[in-house]
Design a protein around this motif. Structure first.
Motif: not given
Length: 199
Positions: A69-75, A106-114
């Protein structure tokens, strides 16, 4: 852009085949909670007890899902590329759709956390450039030699570093052409198939 997962990550995510689809959704919720607040061994132990499996298997499954999830959201991986990346795992259509749904929600939420985490690599801050042209020298009166000088400023945390680069025009044009060709090659279906099958 397709994600390339290592064999270790594939093995960790392979655990999702052994559990129910509702458990996969719960693992997704736990992974997001761990991104926000950090890991908790008690949650791993409770889930392992309910499923009747070792604690490290649950931990690796949740961490593998968190990595996906983090790698997908990061890229900013598109939905099609996400599904193509997950197909390599052989999880089945139902689990692929559950993972896609978790990612979309949760893509936007993960990006904001990252974005709140301190960057580990230097990030672009500023670039200054200057074009110098030598028109003549003592021995050659009629010549044109262009040189490009750049000062690249990168930030890492609160620290800023400067790098001075110098190149001639033909090398710069060649470098630009090679980078554009590499980006175009990644977009072809042939490259996507190769990336999908890389182990």
């Amino acid at each position: 852009m397709l994600l390339v997962l290592s064999e270790e990550h594939k093995e960790h995510l392979g655990f999702l085949l052994k559990v129910d689809s509702a458990v996969v959704g719960e693992f997704g919720r736990i992974a997001l909670e761990f991104l926000r607040k950090g890991t908790s061994p008690k949650i791993y132990e409770g889930a392992a007890r309910k499923l009747g499996v070792p604690v490290d298997m649950v931990q690796h499954g949740v961490e593998g899902l968190m990595f996906l999830l983090t790698e997908s959201s990061k890229h900013m991986v598109s939905e099609v590329d996400f599904v193509d990346s997950v197909l390599v795992l052989g999880l089945g259509e139902e689990l692929n759709q559950i993972l896609l749904q978790i990612y979309q929600q949760h893509r936007c939420q993960i990006r904001s956390i990252l974005s709140l985490l301190p960057p580990s690599l230097p990030a672009y801050h500023n670039v200054e450039w200057r074009l110098d042209i030598q028109l003549a020298s003592r021995s050659l009166h009629h010549q044109v030699i262009p040189m490009l000088m750049m000062r690249l400023q990168l930030t890492k945390g609160s620290e800023t570093t400067s790098n001075v680069l110098q190149t001639d025009l033909s090398t710069l044009l060649h470098l630009i052409a090679m980078l554009e060709a590499a980006l175009d090659a990644l977009k072809t279906s042939h490259a996507r198939r190769i990336l999908r099958n890389i182990k």
